[in-house]
Design an enzyme around this catalytic site. Structure first.
Site, PDB file in Angstrom:
ATOM      1  CD  GLU A 139       3.221   0.048  -4.784  1.00  0.00           C
ATOM      2  OE1 GLU A 139       2.508   0.938  -5.292  1.00  0.00           O
ATOM      3  OE2 GLU A 139       3.808   0.166  -3.691  1.00  0.00           O
ATOM      4  CB  CYS A 145       9.822   3.513  -3.285  1.00  0.00           C
ATOM      5  SG  CYS A 145      11.005   4.595  -4.101  1.00  0.00           S
TER       6      CYS A 145
END
Length: 722
Positions: A575, A541
């Protein structure tokens, strides 16, 4: 293999040609430091782990490190232990000689004496008791800690000791309560923090004496706090703390507020894990603390009335909405509704047409210097304030409205983009106030100012691994600083739509970017990554606060994540799947990085895996970016895929970079002081390295470009024609 840059003087460094001779003391010292580092990471100091540390820190190959280990073992400077056919190494100085304890030794008496002499009221941990016995009775051995643990368990079963948290104490009513009377009492506020009334007028317009917090001075009416008369009588005889200042009476700590339990008899706070026995969840119904249950403590008297005296009431419901029944008239919903109707009727009969007025009660004596006009003016201002607060709270809780709608963070007032799962009493506020250093969320500016006077943090609670000019990066472990990382995730959710992880932060590392000045390190943004990820993701993140966006800080965070990947020797990728904004940001970074790499290596052999090795970008992302740039196609001669350089695009990128150089922050790789964790991924890395050797053989045919302008121009023209 090149040696590390940490070497200062070449004359002082051990000679690599000395392999096979006697053990060098300096190399042995490095080996022992590597063993200590690996054990500090809760891993086994095997040959493989020690060789990895020596290669990354001092530049020695695995063969040389193994030879140095054998020399240290032969010289007796390093201890080699083989367990289940697997060797591991230890520091002989850290291994004590096992001395069996005598049969006449009473371990329980030793433990009791240790607790007595080390302040029995505070209690001692098992480690402190073991250290005391080792120092005072000269007992050593690896089984000493186990013997102490067995003795403590037997003493607990016999009720000789008791345990609160991880502290052992002698059984008895020994409770350490921090005496607030020794502190100076804060200046009490003359206004209720809930209804904005004074002691002369509460919500009902009646006289009611305020109670004030001993630490911060905030005041409130007992009726606004929903306290019972017995509890109010108890509070007035002792120092009282509000919900913001409440601390545990056993450990005298105010942290871990979600684990704090309040007594219904005295309103004191207790951590659930500090109680004896410890509680795993909040108890149902009313709860009484050990201080109120102790002999000599004031007992709560049963109220004289067992049932509500309101006519037609069956005792069900409560005015607060928290309980299903009531026994007094003050908690009766029917009595409250009748009183409201009576107030509305009196207001309509007077012709004023305003909201309900206080019921006609005795006129309280006004303080000296206060007139009836002042009292009337205060009541009008109070009604306006209450109506505005209720409207703001209702608007904040409407569907589709962000909660909270805005935050105050440092010197910035920021409108939020999305809602975050803050606790209900905080999320319903129109504005939330956050400490910019510890990220604690508060309800009002006055509480924030009070917190800032007490907050001792001026930077994130972690190690500073990077500093260049006025920018720093801190590595925060989610397992060590759980509350800070949870607050950071809640803050990020206000500006990220698809973020779903807020509280399970233990498996992640958080890299926080700050801007430094004389007042502290101010948060700019952060990115997180898993400590051990099988997919080799280097970012989970990433977020930049709105006041710092479009200033190059987001690109700096992405560049820093790939710098860590290069230091780890493992190409990384964010990710997947990427969000819309994340996809735009990463494609922009990949495009500019690859074009810059091509511009700097014109005329040289260029391969996909070579670019991945030098930039840290995953080979799949490199190939996908070349496809987006239309620089990837089949060779007309060999019919194999290869990189096809468009020099016109390189010229455009060169001009674009010169115009954007002022806005982008250059990453100084020498300013990074960081060593990657040693992970058990040797098999995976060996597989990658093995595959890489085969792929390198095919690179010359599949994804190779030598950067010749004529050949590349031909390939580009053929691709355009196709």
């Amino acid at each position: 293999m090149p040696r590390s840059q940490k070497q200062q003087a070449p004359a002082e460094e051990p000679d690599k040609t000395s392999v096979g001779a006697e053990a060098d003391p300096k190399i042995v010292k490095w080996l022992l430091e590597a063993i200590s580092k690996i054990k500090g990471q809760k891993q086994r100091p095997s040959d493989e782990h020690i060789c990895r540390v020596m290669e990354s820190q001092h530049g020695y190959s695995w063969t040389e490190t193994q030879a140095f280990l054998d020399q240290g073992v032969k010289a007796g400077l390093i201890l080699k232990i083989i367990f289940k056919d697997k060797p591991s190494y230890k520091d002989p100085a850290a291994t004590t000689v096992n001395r069996a304890t005598t049969a006449v030794t009473d371990m329980r008496k030793m433990c009791k004496k240790a607790i007595d002499e080390m302040d029995g009221s505070e209690g001692c941990s098992a480690e402190l008791i073991t250290q005391y016995i080792r120092d005072h009775y000269q007992l050593h051995g690896e089984d000493l800690a186990q013997q102490v643990s067995v003795a403590l368990e037997k003493a607990l079963a016999a009720n000789v000791f008791k345990i609160i948290g991880d502290r052992y104490r002698i059984a008895g009513p020994v409770v350490k309560e921090k005496l607030l009377k020794t502190r100076p009492k804060a200046q009490p506020s003359l206004v209720c923090s809930f209804c904005l009334g004074t002691s002369t007028t509460n919500r009902e317009g009646e006289f009611e004496e305020l109670i004030s917090c001993h630490d911060c001075g905030n005041s409130g009416h007992p009726s606004c706090l929903k306290y019972s008369p017995e509890l109010i009588q108890r509070i007035r005889t002792e120092p009282w703390q509000c919900i913001e200042c409440k601390m545990c009476c056993l450990c005298s700590e105010s942290g871990n507020a979600d684990n704090l339990l309040f007594c219904d008899e005295c309103d004191k706070g207790f951590h659930m894990d500090c109680l004896e026995p410890a509680l795993s969840e909040m108890p149902d119904g009313k709860w009484t603390c050990c201080l109120c249950l102790a002999p000599g403590s004031p007992k709560k008297k049963r109220p004289a009335e067992e049932f509500c005296t309101t006519p037609g009431c069956d005792g069900s419901g409560h005015v607060s909405g928290k309980y299903t029944s009531h026994r007094s008239r003050s908690g009766c919903p029917k009595a409250r509704s009748r009183m409201l109707r009576a107030g509305t009727a009196s207001g309509g009969a007077s012709g004023g047409g305003s909201a309900r007025s206080p019921p006609p009660t005795r006129s309280p004596a006004l303080p000296p210097g206060v007139t009836d006009d002042d009292l009337q003016m205060f009541r009008q201002a109070q009604q306006k304030a209450n109506s505005k607060l209720s409207k703001d709270n209702q608007a904040a809780m409407k569907p589709g409205v962000r909660s909270p709608a805005s935050i105050e963070f440092g010197r910035y007032a920021i409108e939020t983009w999305y809602s975050a799962p803050y606790p209900q009493e905080y999320a319903m506020l129109p504005k939330l106030y956050l400490c910019e250093f510890c990220l604690k969320y508060l309800k009002s500016r006055s509480i924030l100012e009070h917190h800032m006077r007490k907050c001792s943090w001026h930077h994130p609670p972690a190690d500073e691994i990077y500093r260049s000019q006025n920018l720093s990066v801190f590595e925060v472990d989610g397992q060590v600083n759980k509350i800070f990382c949870q607050n950071l995730c809640l803050l990020a959710k206000l500006f990220l739509d698809h973020k779903t992880l807020y509280y399970d932060v233990e498996p992640f590392l958080f890299y926080v970017l700050t801007q430094n000045d004389s007042t502290g390190c101010h948060l700019i943004g952060y990115f997180s990554k898993e400590k051990s990820c099988q997919q080799k993701y280097n970012v989970s993140c990433i977020m930049t606060l709105p006041p710092y966006q479009r200033q190059g800080f987001g690109r700096l965070l992405i560049d820093f994540s790939y710098l860590l990947s290069r230091r780890e020797g493992q190409p990384g990728s964010p990710e997947k799947p990427l969000s819309d904004l994340g996809q735009v940001s990463y494609r922009s970074y990949w495009r500019s990085t690859l074009l810059q790499y091509l511009d700097e290596h014109i005329g040289q052999k260029i391969t996909i895996h070579g670019i991945s090795r030098d930039t840290g970008i995953d080979p799949h992302d490199v190939a996908a970016t070349f496809e987006l740039l239309h620089m990837w196609g089949r060779s007309p001669e060999t019919q194999r895929y290869q990189i096809q350089i468009d020099y016109g695009m390189l010229d455009q990128h060169r001009n674009y970079m010169s115009s954007k150089a002022v806005l982008w922050h250059k990453l100084d790789e020498d300013a990074l002081h960081w060593t990657p964790l040693v992970n058990n991924t040797s098999s995976a890395e060996d597989a990658v390295n093995g595959d890489g050797d085969e792929e390198e053989d095919d690179e010359d045919d599949d994804d190779t470009c030598f950067g010749h302008r004529a050949a590349a121009a031909t390939c580009v023209s053929d691709m355009s024609a196709g």
